[in-house]
Design an enzyme around this catalytic site. Sequence first.
Site, mmCIF file in Angstrom:
data_model
loop_
_atom_site.group_PDB
_atom_site.id
_atom_site.type_symbol
_atom_site.label_atom_id
_atom_site.label_comp_id
_atom_site.label_asym_id
_atom_site.label_seq_id
_atom_site.Cartn_x
_atom_site.Cartn_y
_atom_site.Cartn_z
ATOM 1 N N GLU A 338 1.274 -1.599 -2.897
ATOM 2 C CA GLU A 338 2.459 -0.755 -3.131
ATOM 3 C C GLU A 338 3.406 -1.310 -4.205
ATOM 4 O O GLU A 338 4.619 -1.259 -4.035
ATOM 5 C CB GLU A 338 3.246 -0.583 -1.820
ATOM 6 C CG GLU A 338 2.444 0.085 -0.734
ATOM 7 C CD GLU A 338 3.164 0.115 0.609
ATOM 8 O OE1 GLU A 338 3.102 1.159 1.275
ATOM 9 O OE2 GLU A 338 3.780 -0.893 1.007
HETATM 10 C C1 TNX Z 1 2.158 -0.015 4.424
HETATM 11 S S1 TNX Z 1 -0.298 -1.562 4.557
HETATM 12 C C2 TNX Z 1 2.374 -1.304 3.980
HETATM 13 C C3 TNX Z 1 3.373 -2.151 4.646
HETATM 14 C C4 TNX Z 1 4.104 -1.406 5.721
HETATM 15 C C5 TNX Z 1 3.141 -0.563 6.504
HETATM 16 C C6 TNX Z 1 3.754 0.138 7.666
HETATM 17 C C7 TNX Z 1 0.287 -2.194 3.345
HETATM 18 C C8 TNX Z 1 -0.621 -3.009 2.582
HETATM 19 N N1 TNX Z 1 1.580 -1.939 3.057
HETATM 20 O O1 TNX Z 1 4.268 -2.667 3.704
HETATM 21 O O2 TNX Z 1 4.735 -2.330 6.542
HETATM 22 O O3 TNX Z 1 2.578 0.390 5.642
HETATM 23 O O4 TNX Z 1 2.802 0.782 8.442
#
Ligand code: TNX
Length: 527
Positions: A338
Amino acid sequence: MKLTNTSLAAVFFLAALSFAHFSCTSKQPIPADLSKVNFIPKPVSVTATGSSFELTAQTGIYVQGETEEVKKVGQYLAEKLKPAIGAAPEVKTAAEAPKSGIYLTLAANDPELGDEGYNLTVTEDLVTLAANQPAGLFRGVQTIRQMLPAELESGEKLDSAWILASGTIRDFPSYGFRGSMLDVSRHFFSVEDVKRYIDLLASYKLNVLHLHLSDDQGWRIEIKSWPELTKIGGSTEVGGGEGGFYTQEQYADIVKYAQDRFITIIPEIDMPGHTNAALASYAELNCDGKARELYTGTEVGFSTLCTDKEITYKFIDDVVKELAALTPGPYIHVGGDESHATKKDDYIFFINKVQDIVRSHGKTMLGWDETAQANLDANSVVQLWASPDFARMAVSKGAKIVMSPATKVYLDMQYDSTTRLGLHWAAYIEVDSGYIWDPATLIPGISKENILGIEAPLWSETITNMDDIEYMVFPRLPGIAEIAWSPKDGRNWEEYKVRLGKHGQRMDKMEIGYYRSPLVPWGEELR
Ligand code: TNX
Protein backbone atom coordinates in the site's frame (compact mmCIF):
# COMPACT_ATOMS: atom_id res chain seq x y z
CA MET A 1 10.51 -83.94 49.93
CA LYS A 2 10.74 -82.57 53.42
CA LEU A 3 10.91 -78.87 53.68
CA THR A 4 13.08 -77.22 56.28
CA ASN A 5 11.91 -74.08 58.01
CA THR A 6 14.29 -71.90 56.09
CA SER A 7 13.38 -73.38 52.74
CA LEU A 8 9.71 -73.02 53.64
CA ALA A 9 10.23 -69.39 54.50
CA ALA A 10 12.03 -68.93 51.20
CA VAL A 11 9.14 -70.47 49.30
CA PHE A 12 6.68 -68.15 51.04
CA PHE A 13 8.92 -65.22 50.38
CA LEU A 14 9.19 -66.07 46.67
CA ALA A 15 5.48 -66.65 46.43
CA ALA A 16 4.78 -63.32 48.06
CA LEU A 17 7.20 -61.65 45.69
CA SER A 18 5.73 -63.19 42.61
CA PHE A 19 2.24 -62.32 43.85
CA ALA A 20 3.30 -58.72 44.38
CA HIS A 21 4.81 -58.72 40.91
CA PHE A 22 1.72 -60.34 39.46
CA SER A 23 -0.66 -57.93 41.16
CA CYS A 24 1.25 -54.93 39.97
CA THR A 25 1.68 -55.92 36.33
CA SER A 26 -1.71 -57.54 36.05
CA LYS A 27 -3.52 -54.27 36.66
CA GLN A 28 -5.86 -54.31 33.73
CA PRO A 29 -5.04 -51.71 31.10
CA ILE A 30 -8.01 -49.50 30.40
CA PRO A 31 -9.35 -49.99 26.89
CA ALA A 32 -9.15 -46.82 24.82
CA ASP A 33 -9.59 -45.94 21.18
CA LEU A 34 -6.88 -43.79 19.63
CA SER A 35 -8.98 -43.34 16.51
CA LYS A 36 -11.53 -41.37 18.59
CA VAL A 37 -9.08 -38.74 19.80
CA ASN A 38 -9.82 -35.26 18.43
CA PHE A 39 -6.57 -34.03 16.99
CA ILE A 40 -6.10 -30.60 15.43
CA PRO A 41 -4.26 -30.56 13.11
CA LYS A 42 -5.25 -34.04 12.05
CA PRO A 43 -2.26 -36.39 11.80
CA VAL A 44 -1.29 -38.04 8.52
CA SER A 45 -2.20 -41.48 9.89
CA VAL A 46 -3.54 -42.94 13.11
CA THR A 47 -3.80 -46.66 13.88
CA ALA A 48 -5.55 -47.72 17.08
CA THR A 49 -4.75 -50.90 19.00
CA GLY A 50 -7.49 -50.63 21.61
CA SER A 51 -5.51 -50.52 24.82
CA SER A 52 -3.77 -47.77 26.80
CA PHE A 53 -0.70 -46.49 28.61
CA GLU A 54 -1.32 -45.11 32.08
CA LEU A 55 0.54 -42.05 33.23
CA THR A 56 1.41 -42.14 36.91
CA ALA A 57 3.70 -40.36 39.37
CA GLN A 58 6.24 -43.09 38.56
CA THR A 59 6.32 -42.48 34.82
CA GLY A 60 9.79 -41.44 33.71
CA ILE A 61 10.77 -39.55 30.59
CA TYR A 62 13.85 -40.95 28.86
CA VAL A 63 15.72 -39.09 26.16
CA GLN A 64 18.20 -40.81 23.92
CA GLY A 65 21.66 -39.31 23.79
CA GLU A 66 23.10 -36.17 25.22
CA THR A 67 21.62 -33.60 22.84
CA GLU A 68 20.70 -30.50 24.78
CA GLU A 69 17.76 -29.71 22.49
CA VAL A 70 16.23 -33.16 22.99
CA LYS A 71 16.57 -32.85 26.75
CA LYS A 72 14.80 -29.51 26.55
CA VAL A 73 11.90 -31.11 24.71
CA GLY A 74 11.81 -33.77 27.43
CA GLN A 75 11.73 -31.04 30.09
CA TYR A 76 8.95 -29.21 28.23
CA LEU A 77 6.89 -32.42 28.18
CA ALA A 78 7.61 -32.99 31.88
CA GLU A 79 6.33 -29.49 32.69
CA LYS A 80 3.15 -30.11 30.71
CA LEU A 81 2.53 -33.41 32.52
CA LYS A 82 3.34 -32.06 35.97
CA PRO A 83 -0.12 -30.80 36.88
CA ALA A 84 -1.63 -34.08 35.72
CA ILE A 85 0.41 -36.42 37.81
CA GLY A 86 1.29 -34.09 40.64
CA ALA A 87 5.03 -33.90 40.02
CA ALA A 88 7.15 -33.29 36.95
CA PRO A 89 8.43 -36.67 35.75
CA GLU A 90 12.18 -37.02 35.96
CA VAL A 91 13.94 -36.61 32.61
CA LYS A 92 16.76 -39.12 32.26
CA THR A 93 19.20 -39.95 29.51
CA ALA A 94 19.01 -43.46 28.10
CA ALA A 95 21.16 -45.27 25.57
CA GLU A 96 18.24 -47.35 24.35
CA ALA A 97 14.50 -47.72 24.84
CA PRO A 98 13.53 -48.40 28.47
CA LYS A 99 11.06 -51.16 29.40
CA SER A 100 8.47 -48.65 30.44
CA GLY A 101 7.93 -44.91 30.43
CA ILE A 102 8.06 -42.24 27.76
CA TYR A 103 10.99 -42.42 25.37
CA LEU A 104 12.12 -39.58 23.07
CA THR A 105 14.57 -40.50 20.34
CA LEU A 106 16.08 -38.92 17.24
CA ALA A 107 16.65 -42.32 15.69
CA ALA A 108 13.51 -42.27 13.55
CA ASN A 109 15.53 -43.18 10.45
CA ASP A 110 12.64 -42.04 8.34
CA PRO A 111 13.47 -39.35 5.74
CA GLU A 112 9.81 -38.83 4.79
CA LEU A 113 9.20 -37.30 8.24
CA GLY A 114 11.48 -34.36 7.35
CA ASP A 115 12.51 -31.93 10.08
CA GLU A 116 9.15 -31.68 11.83
CA GLY A 117 7.52 -35.07 11.43
CA TYR A 118 7.40 -37.79 14.07
CA ASN A 119 6.30 -41.34 14.73
CA LEU A 120 4.48 -41.98 17.99
CA THR A 121 3.96 -45.50 19.25
CA VAL A 122 1.96 -46.18 22.40
CA THR A 123 1.86 -49.61 24.01
CA GLU A 124 0.65 -50.55 27.49
CA ASP A 125 4.18 -50.08 28.84
CA LEU A 126 5.92 -47.62 26.61
CA VAL A 127 5.35 -44.40 24.72
CA THR A 128 7.96 -43.95 21.99
CA LEU A 129 8.26 -40.66 20.20
CA ALA A 130 10.75 -40.80 17.34
CA ALA A 131 11.79 -38.03 14.96
CA ASN A 132 14.70 -36.97 12.77
CA GLN A 133 15.10 -33.61 14.46
CA PRO A 134 14.26 -32.08 17.87
CA ALA A 135 11.56 -29.98 16.14
CA GLY A 136 9.78 -33.21 15.21
CA LEU A 137 9.83 -34.35 18.83
CA PHE A 138 8.40 -31.00 19.88
CA ARG A 139 5.52 -31.28 17.39
CA GLY A 140 4.91 -34.83 18.61
CA VAL A 141 4.68 -33.59 22.19
CA GLN A 142 1.77 -31.37 21.10
CA THR A 143 0.07 -34.52 19.84
CA ILE A 144 0.61 -36.21 23.22
CA ARG A 145 -1.00 -33.18 24.93
CA GLN A 146 -4.11 -33.60 22.80
CA MET A 147 -4.29 -37.33 23.65
CA LEU A 148 -4.73 -36.51 27.33
CA PRO A 149 -7.94 -35.15 28.85
CA ALA A 150 -8.50 -31.39 28.50
CA GLU A 151 -7.92 -31.05 32.28
CA LEU A 152 -4.21 -31.43 31.50
CA GLU A 153 -4.22 -27.82 30.35
CA SER A 154 -5.46 -26.45 33.65
CA GLY A 155 -3.88 -28.95 36.00
CA GLU A 156 -7.17 -30.14 37.50
CA LYS A 157 -7.36 -33.52 39.17
CA LEU A 158 -9.19 -36.29 37.34
CA ASP A 159 -11.58 -38.87 38.81
CA SER A 160 -10.34 -41.35 36.25
CA ALA A 161 -6.81 -42.34 35.23
CA TRP A 162 -4.54 -40.28 33.00
CA ILE A 163 -4.27 -42.56 30.00
CA LEU A 164 -2.95 -42.38 26.47
CA ALA A 165 -4.79 -44.59 24.00
CA SER A 166 -2.49 -47.15 22.39
CA GLY A 167 -1.57 -47.37 18.74
CA THR A 168 0.65 -45.56 16.30
CA ILE A 169 0.65 -42.11 14.75
CA ARG A 170 2.73 -41.18 11.75
CA ASP A 171 2.75 -37.50 11.07
CA PHE A 172 4.51 -34.72 9.14
CA PRO A 173 3.46 -31.35 7.74
CA SER A 174 2.21 -30.54 4.25
CA TYR A 175 3.86 -27.10 4.32
CA GLY A 176 7.16 -26.21 5.97
CA PHE A 177 6.07 -22.62 6.74
CA ARG A 178 3.00 -22.33 8.98
CA GLY A 179 2.56 -19.01 10.63
CA SER A 180 0.66 -16.14 12.06
CA MET A 181 1.41 -12.42 12.13
CA LEU A 182 0.82 -10.10 15.03
CA ASP A 183 0.56 -6.36 14.36
CA VAL A 184 2.22 -4.85 17.42
CA SER A 185 2.37 -1.46 15.74
CA ARG A 186 -1.23 -0.26 15.54
CA HIS A 187 -1.58 -1.35 19.16
CA PHE A 188 1.39 -2.43 21.21
CA PHE A 189 1.41 -5.79 22.99
CA SER A 190 3.66 -6.68 25.91
CA VAL A 191 6.41 -9.30 25.92
CA GLU A 192 4.11 -11.43 28.11
CA ASP A 193 1.31 -11.23 25.53
CA VAL A 194 3.66 -12.17 22.70
CA LYS A 195 4.93 -15.15 24.70
CA ARG A 196 1.40 -16.33 25.32
CA TYR A 197 0.72 -15.96 21.61
CA ILE A 198 3.80 -18.05 20.86
CA ASP A 199 2.57 -20.76 23.23
CA LEU A 200 -0.81 -20.81 21.52
CA LEU A 201 0.83 -21.12 18.09
CA ALA A 202 3.02 -23.94 19.39
CA SER A 203 -0.01 -25.94 20.58
CA TYR A 204 -1.26 -26.13 17.01
CA LYS A 205 2.16 -26.98 15.51
CA LEU A 206 2.71 -23.60 13.85
CA ASN A 207 6.34 -22.65 13.30
CA VAL A 208 6.44 -18.97 12.30
CA LEU A 209 5.53 -15.77 14.13
CA HIS A 210 5.80 -12.69 11.93
CA LEU A 211 5.92 -9.49 13.99
CA HIS A 212 4.75 -6.33 12.23
CA LEU A 213 7.14 -4.04 14.11
CA SER A 214 6.57 -0.69 12.41
CA ASP A 215 3.79 1.22 10.76
CA ASP A 216 2.39 4.75 10.57
CA GLN A 217 1.19 4.58 14.16
CA GLY A 218 4.22 3.15 15.94
CA TRP A 219 7.83 1.97 15.79
CA ARG A 220 8.21 -0.95 18.20
CA ILE A 221 11.81 -2.18 18.09
CA GLU A 222 14.76 -0.39 19.61
CA ILE A 223 17.37 0.56 16.99
CA LYS A 224 20.44 1.71 18.89
CA SER A 225 21.86 3.79 16.03
CA TRP A 226 18.54 5.65 15.52
CA PRO A 227 17.19 6.07 19.07
CA GLU A 228 14.41 8.54 18.27
CA LEU A 229 12.53 5.83 16.37
CA THR A 230 11.28 4.36 19.61
CA LYS A 231 11.53 7.50 21.74
CA ILE A 232 9.24 9.46 19.43
CA GLY A 233 7.87 6.89 16.99
CA GLY A 234 7.12 4.36 19.74
CA SER A 235 5.30 6.81 21.99
CA THR A 236 1.74 6.32 20.79
CA GLU A 237 -0.66 3.98 18.97
CA VAL A 238 -4.09 3.93 17.30
CA GLY A 239 -6.50 5.93 19.44
CA GLY A 240 -3.70 7.91 21.11
CA GLY A 241 -2.68 5.42 23.81
CA GLU A 242 0.84 5.34 25.15
CA GLY A 243 2.24 2.76 22.70
CA GLY A 244 5.52 1.13 23.67
CA PHE A 245 8.42 -0.79 22.17
CA TYR A 246 10.69 -3.75 22.77
CA THR A 247 14.24 -3.10 23.85
CA GLN A 248 16.71 -5.27 21.97
CA GLU A 249 17.12 -7.36 25.12
CA GLN A 250 13.37 -7.92 25.35
CA TYR A 251 13.20 -8.74 21.67
CA ALA A 252 16.05 -11.24 22.01
CA ASP A 253 14.11 -12.82 24.88
CA ILE A 254 11.06 -13.22 22.60
CA VAL A 255 13.22 -14.74 19.86
CA LYS A 256 14.71 -17.21 22.36
CA TYR A 257 11.29 -18.12 23.77
CA ALA A 258 10.09 -18.82 20.23
CA GLN A 259 13.23 -20.78 19.37
CA ASP A 260 12.67 -23.04 22.36
CA ARG A 261 9.32 -23.87 20.77
CA PHE A 262 10.85 -24.31 17.29
CA ILE A 263 9.14 -21.15 16.08
CA THR A 264 10.96 -18.70 13.82
CA ILE A 265 10.37 -15.01 14.42
CA ILE A 266 10.18 -12.94 11.23
CA PRO A 267 10.62 -9.24 11.92
CA GLU A 268 8.91 -6.77 9.60
CA ILE A 269 9.86 -3.16 9.05
CA ASP A 270 7.21 -1.89 6.63
CA MET A 271 8.52 0.47 3.90
CA PRO A 272 8.52 2.69 1.89
CA GLY A 273 4.87 3.35 2.88
CA HIS A 274 3.43 2.78 6.37
CA THR A 275 6.38 4.80 7.71
CA ASN A 276 4.84 7.82 9.42
CA ALA A 277 6.26 6.84 12.83
CA ALA A 278 9.81 6.92 11.39
CA LEU A 279 9.06 10.12 9.44
CA ALA A 280 7.88 11.74 12.69
CA SER A 281 11.06 10.64 14.49
CA TYR A 282 13.64 11.93 11.97
CA ALA A 283 13.03 15.02 9.81
CA GLU A 284 15.79 14.05 7.37
CA LEU A 285 13.91 10.97 6.20
CA ASN A 286 11.25 13.23 4.63
CA CYS A 287 11.75 14.60 1.10
CA ASP A 288 10.91 18.11 2.39
CA GLY A 289 13.18 17.70 5.43
CA LYS A 290 10.28 18.32 7.82
CA ALA A 291 9.29 15.85 10.52
CA ARG A 292 5.71 14.59 10.33
CA GLU A 293 3.22 14.70 13.20
CA LEU A 294 2.63 11.42 15.05
CA TYR A 295 -0.42 9.61 13.71
CA THR A 296 -3.08 7.75 15.72
CA GLY A 297 -5.77 7.17 13.09
CA THR A 298 -6.32 4.16 10.83
CA GLU A 299 -5.97 5.48 7.28
CA VAL A 300 -3.37 3.79 5.08
CA GLY A 301 -1.29 4.80 2.07
CA PHE A 302 -0.34 8.42 2.91
CA SER A 303 3.28 8.11 4.02
CA THR A 304 6.49 7.33 2.15
CA LEU A 305 10.21 7.33 2.80
CA CYS A 306 12.11 9.60 0.42
CA THR A 307 13.32 7.11 -2.19
CA ASP A 308 15.96 9.36 -3.80
CA LYS A 309 17.79 10.49 -0.66
CA GLU A 310 20.98 8.73 0.28
CA ILE A 311 20.22 9.00 4.01
CA THR A 312 17.17 6.78 3.43
CA TYR A 313 19.38 3.85 2.47
CA LYS A 314 21.87 4.54 5.25
CA PHE A 315 18.89 4.43 7.63
CA ILE A 316 17.61 1.15 6.19
CA ASP A 317 21.08 -0.38 6.23
CA ASP A 318 21.47 0.47 9.92
CA VAL A 319 18.03 -0.86 10.80
CA VAL A 320 18.42 -4.09 8.83
CA LYS A 321 21.91 -4.61 10.25
CA GLU A 322 20.69 -4.39 13.86
CA LEU A 323 17.62 -6.47 13.09
CA ALA A 324 19.61 -9.16 11.28
CA ALA A 325 21.86 -9.47 14.32
CA LEU A 326 18.76 -10.22 16.42
CA THR A 327 17.34 -12.68 13.90
CA PRO A 328 18.52 -16.31 13.77
CA GLY A 329 15.90 -17.08 11.08
CA PRO A 330 16.52 -16.52 7.37
CA TYR A 331 13.96 -13.77 6.65
CA ILE A 332 13.67 -10.03 7.04
CA HIS A 333 10.22 -8.78 6.01
CA VAL A 334 10.35 -5.38 4.34
CA GLY A 335 6.61 -4.77 4.00
CA GLY A 336 6.17 -2.92 0.71
CA ASP A 337 2.36 -2.85 0.80
CA GLU A 338 0.00 0.00 0.00
CA SER A 339 2.74 2.51 -0.87
CA HIS A 340 0.21 4.75 -2.59
CA ALA A 341 2.28 7.86 -1.91
CA THR A 342 5.33 6.45 -3.76
CA LYS A 343 5.54 6.65 -7.60
CA LYS A 344 5.71 3.23 -9.23
CA ASP A 345 9.23 3.66 -10.66
CA ASP A 346 10.50 5.00 -7.36
CA TYR A 347 8.88 2.07 -5.59
CA ILE A 348 10.60 -0.51 -7.81
CA PHE A 349 13.95 1.30 -7.50
CA PHE A 350 13.48 1.37 -3.72
CA ILE A 351 12.58 -2.33 -3.30
CA ASN A 352 15.54 -3.35 -5.49
CA LYS A 353 17.88 -1.39 -3.23
CA VAL A 354 16.30 -2.77 -0.08
CA GLN A 355 16.64 -6.29 -1.42
CA ASP A 356 20.38 -5.64 -1.88
CA ILE A 357 20.64 -4.36 1.69
CA VAL A 358 18.83 -7.38 3.13
CA ARG A 359 21.03 -9.73 1.11
CA SER A 360 24.18 -7.89 2.22
CA HIS A 361 23.28 -8.74 5.81
CA GLY A 362 22.95 -12.41 4.99
CA LYS A 363 19.15 -12.52 5.01
CA THR A 364 16.40 -13.27 2.51
CA MET A 365 13.81 -10.62 1.64
CA LEU A 366 10.17 -11.30 2.28
CA GLY A 367 7.63 -8.69 1.18
CA TRP A 368 3.90 -8.18 0.63
CA ASP A 369 2.64 -9.01 -2.85
CA GLU A 370 3.37 -5.57 -4.37
CA THR A 371 7.11 -6.30 -4.04
CA ALA A 372 6.72 -8.75 -6.95
CA GLN A 373 7.18 -5.71 -9.22
CA ALA A 374 10.86 -5.46 -8.25
CA ASN A 375 13.75 -7.46 -9.76
CA LEU A 376 13.33 -10.30 -7.33
CA ASP A 377 16.16 -12.62 -6.40
CA ALA A 378 15.16 -16.22 -7.02
CA ASN A 379 15.14 -16.93 -3.30
CA SER A 380 13.10 -13.87 -2.30
CA VAL A 381 9.63 -14.64 -0.99
CA VAL A 382 6.39 -12.80 -1.71
CA GLN A 383 3.42 -12.83 0.63
CA LEU A 384 0.11 -12.85 -1.20
CA TRP A 385 -2.55 -10.84 0.61
CA ALA A 386 -4.63 -9.16 -2.12
CA SER A 387 -3.32 -9.55 -5.66
CA PRO A 388 -3.27 -12.83 -7.59
CA ASP A 389 -1.54 -10.95 -10.46
CA PHE A 390 1.37 -9.92 -8.26
CA ALA A 391 1.61 -13.45 -6.88
CA ARG A 392 1.80 -14.88 -10.41
CA MET A 393 4.36 -12.22 -11.34
CA ALA A 394 6.47 -13.32 -8.35
CA VAL A 395 6.22 -16.96 -9.39
CA SER A 396 7.26 -16.06 -12.95
CA LYS A 397 10.40 -14.56 -11.42
CA GLY A 398 11.12 -17.78 -9.56
CA ALA A 399 10.00 -16.58 -6.12
CA LYS A 400 8.03 -18.66 -3.66
CA ILE A 401 4.73 -17.51 -2.17
CA VAL A 402 3.46 -17.30 1.39
CA MET A 403 -0.31 -17.56 1.15
CA SER A 404 -2.22 -14.99 3.23
CA PRO A 405 -5.36 -14.35 1.16
CA ALA A 406 -7.21 -11.65 3.12
CA THR A 407 -10.59 -13.17 2.28
CA LYS A 408 -9.64 -16.42 4.03
CA VAL A 409 -6.97 -15.92 6.66
CA TYR A 410 -7.15 -12.30 7.84
CA LEU A 411 -7.83 -12.78 11.52
CA ASP A 412 -8.87 -9.14 11.90
CA MET A 413 -11.88 -9.74 9.65
CA GLN A 414 -15.18 -9.92 11.52
CA TYR A 415 -16.89 -13.31 11.77
CA ASP A 416 -20.14 -11.64 10.76
CA SER A 417 -21.69 -8.17 10.84
CA THR A 418 -22.35 -8.39 14.59
CA THR A 419 -18.74 -9.08 15.65
CA ARG A 420 -17.71 -6.45 18.22
CA LEU A 421 -14.13 -6.20 16.91
CA GLY A 422 -12.46 -6.21 13.54
CA LEU A 423 -12.93 -4.92 10.02
CA HIS A 424 -14.69 -6.35 6.98
CA TRP A 425 -13.09 -4.78 3.93
CA ALA A 426 -12.00 -8.19 2.60
CA ALA A 427 -14.85 -10.37 3.85
CA TYR A 428 -16.74 -11.62 6.83
CA ILE A 429 -14.91 -14.82 7.69
CA GLU A 430 -16.99 -17.31 9.66
CA VAL A 431 -15.19 -20.36 10.99
CA ASP A 432 -16.35 -22.55 8.09
CA SER A 433 -15.23 -20.09 5.42
CA GLY A 434 -11.79 -19.80 7.04
CA TYR A 435 -11.46 -23.60 6.82
CA ILE A 436 -13.01 -24.45 3.48
CA TRP A 437 -10.27 -23.57 0.99
CA ASP A 438 -7.06 -25.02 -0.28
CA PRO A 439 -3.89 -22.97 -0.71
CA ALA A 440 -2.77 -25.02 -3.72
CA THR A 441 -5.93 -24.38 -5.77
CA LEU A 442 -7.22 -20.99 -4.57
CA ILE A 443 -5.32 -18.88 -7.11
CA PRO A 444 -5.14 -20.00 -10.74
CA GLY A 445 -1.48 -20.28 -11.72
CA ILE A 446 -0.26 -20.86 -8.15
CA SER A 447 0.18 -24.47 -7.14
CA LYS A 448 1.69 -26.36 -4.26
CA GLU A 449 5.25 -26.28 -5.58
CA ASN A 450 5.12 -22.46 -5.71
CA ILE A 451 3.95 -22.19 -2.11
CA LEU A 452 6.32 -21.96 0.81
CA GLY A 453 3.51 -21.92 3.32
CA ILE A 454 0.48 -20.28 4.89
CA GLU A 455 0.31 -17.36 7.29
CA ALA A 456 -2.67 -15.82 9.09
CA PRO A 457 -2.13 -12.17 10.01
CA LEU A 458 -3.84 -10.34 12.86
CA TRP A 459 -3.90 -6.60 12.17
CA SER A 460 -4.59 -4.61 15.29
CA GLU A 461 -6.40 -1.40 14.40
CA THR A 462 -9.35 -2.59 16.52
CA ILE A 463 -7.50 -5.04 18.76
CA THR A 464 -6.21 -3.62 22.04
CA ASN A 465 -5.53 -6.47 24.46
CA MET A 466 -4.97 -10.22 24.80
CA ASP A 467 -8.69 -10.94 25.18
CA ASP A 468 -9.32 -9.24 21.85
CA ILE A 469 -6.50 -11.21 20.25
CA GLU A 470 -7.88 -14.53 21.49
CA TYR A 471 -11.42 -13.73 20.40
CA MET A 472 -10.39 -13.00 16.81
CA VAL A 473 -7.75 -15.69 16.49
CA PHE A 474 -9.72 -18.56 18.03
CA PRO A 475 -11.22 -20.71 16.78
CA ARG A 476 -10.07 -19.76 13.28
CA LEU A 477 -6.35 -20.36 13.77
CA PRO A 478 -6.64 -24.11 14.52
CA GLY A 479 -8.36 -24.45 11.12
CA ILE A 480 -5.52 -22.63 9.37
CA ALA A 481 -3.03 -24.81 11.25
CA GLU A 482 -4.82 -27.87 9.91
CA ILE A 483 -4.81 -26.54 6.33
CA ALA A 484 -1.07 -25.94 6.61
CA TRP A 485 -0.19 -29.22 8.32
CA SER A 486 -2.65 -31.96 7.36
CA PRO A 487 -3.02 -33.75 4.03
CA LYS A 488 -5.61 -32.10 1.80
CA ASP A 489 -7.47 -35.34 1.14
CA GLY A 490 -8.59 -35.84 4.70
CA ARG A 491 -10.07 -32.35 5.06
CA ASN A 492 -13.80 -31.92 5.30
CA TRP A 493 -15.72 -29.21 7.21
CA GLU A 494 -18.52 -31.52 8.42
CA GLU A 495 -15.99 -33.80 10.10
CA TYR A 496 -13.68 -30.98 11.22
CA LYS A 497 -16.39 -28.98 12.94
CA VAL A 498 -17.12 -31.91 15.27
CA ARG A 499 -13.44 -32.17 16.21
CA LEU A 500 -13.25 -28.41 16.70
CA GLY A 501 -16.38 -28.52 18.85
CA LYS A 502 -14.69 -31.01 21.11
CA HIS A 503 -11.66 -28.73 21.33
CA GLY A 504 -13.88 -26.10 22.95
CA GLN A 505 -13.33 -27.66 26.34
CA ARG A 506 -9.58 -27.77 25.75
CA MET A 507 -9.54 -24.10 24.76
CA ASP A 508 -11.59 -23.33 27.89
CA LYS A 509 -8.99 -25.07 30.04
CA MET A 510 -6.24 -23.12 28.27
CA GLU A 511 -8.26 -20.01 29.18
CA ILE A 512 -8.56 -18.98 25.57
CA GLY A 513 -11.48 -16.57 25.23
CA TYR A 514 -12.64 -17.83 21.83
CA TYR A 515 -15.65 -16.97 19.68
CA ARG A 516 -18.32 -19.63 20.16
CA SER A 517 -19.42 -19.77 16.55
CA PRO A 518 -23.01 -21.05 16.12
CA LEU A 519 -21.74 -23.18 13.23
CA VAL A 520 -19.70 -25.39 15.56
CA PRO A 521 -21.29 -28.12 17.74
CA TRP A 522 -19.48 -27.22 20.98
CA GLY A 523 -19.51 -30.14 23.32
CA GLU A 524 -17.71 -32.17 25.92
CA GLU A 525 -15.06 -34.55 24.81
CA LEU A 526 -16.24 -38.08 25.57
CA ARG A 527 -13.62 -40.66 26.38
C1 TNX B 1 -4.31 -4.04 4.78
S1 TNX B 1 -2.63 -6.39 4.43
C2 TNX B 1 -3.02 -3.79 5.23
C3 TNX B 1 -2.80 -3.39 6.63
C4 TNX B 1 -4.09 -3.22 7.37
C5 TNX B 1 -5.03 -4.34 7.01
C6 TNX B 1 -6.31 -4.32 7.78
C7 TNX B 1 -1.60 -5.35 4.19
C8 TNX B 1 -0.37 -5.83 3.62
N1 TNX B 1 -1.89 -4.07 4.51
O1 TNX B 1 -2.05 -2.21 6.68
O2 TNX B 1 -3.82 -3.23 8.73
O3 TNX B 1 -5.33 -4.25 5.64
O4 TNX B 1 -7.08 -5.45 7.53
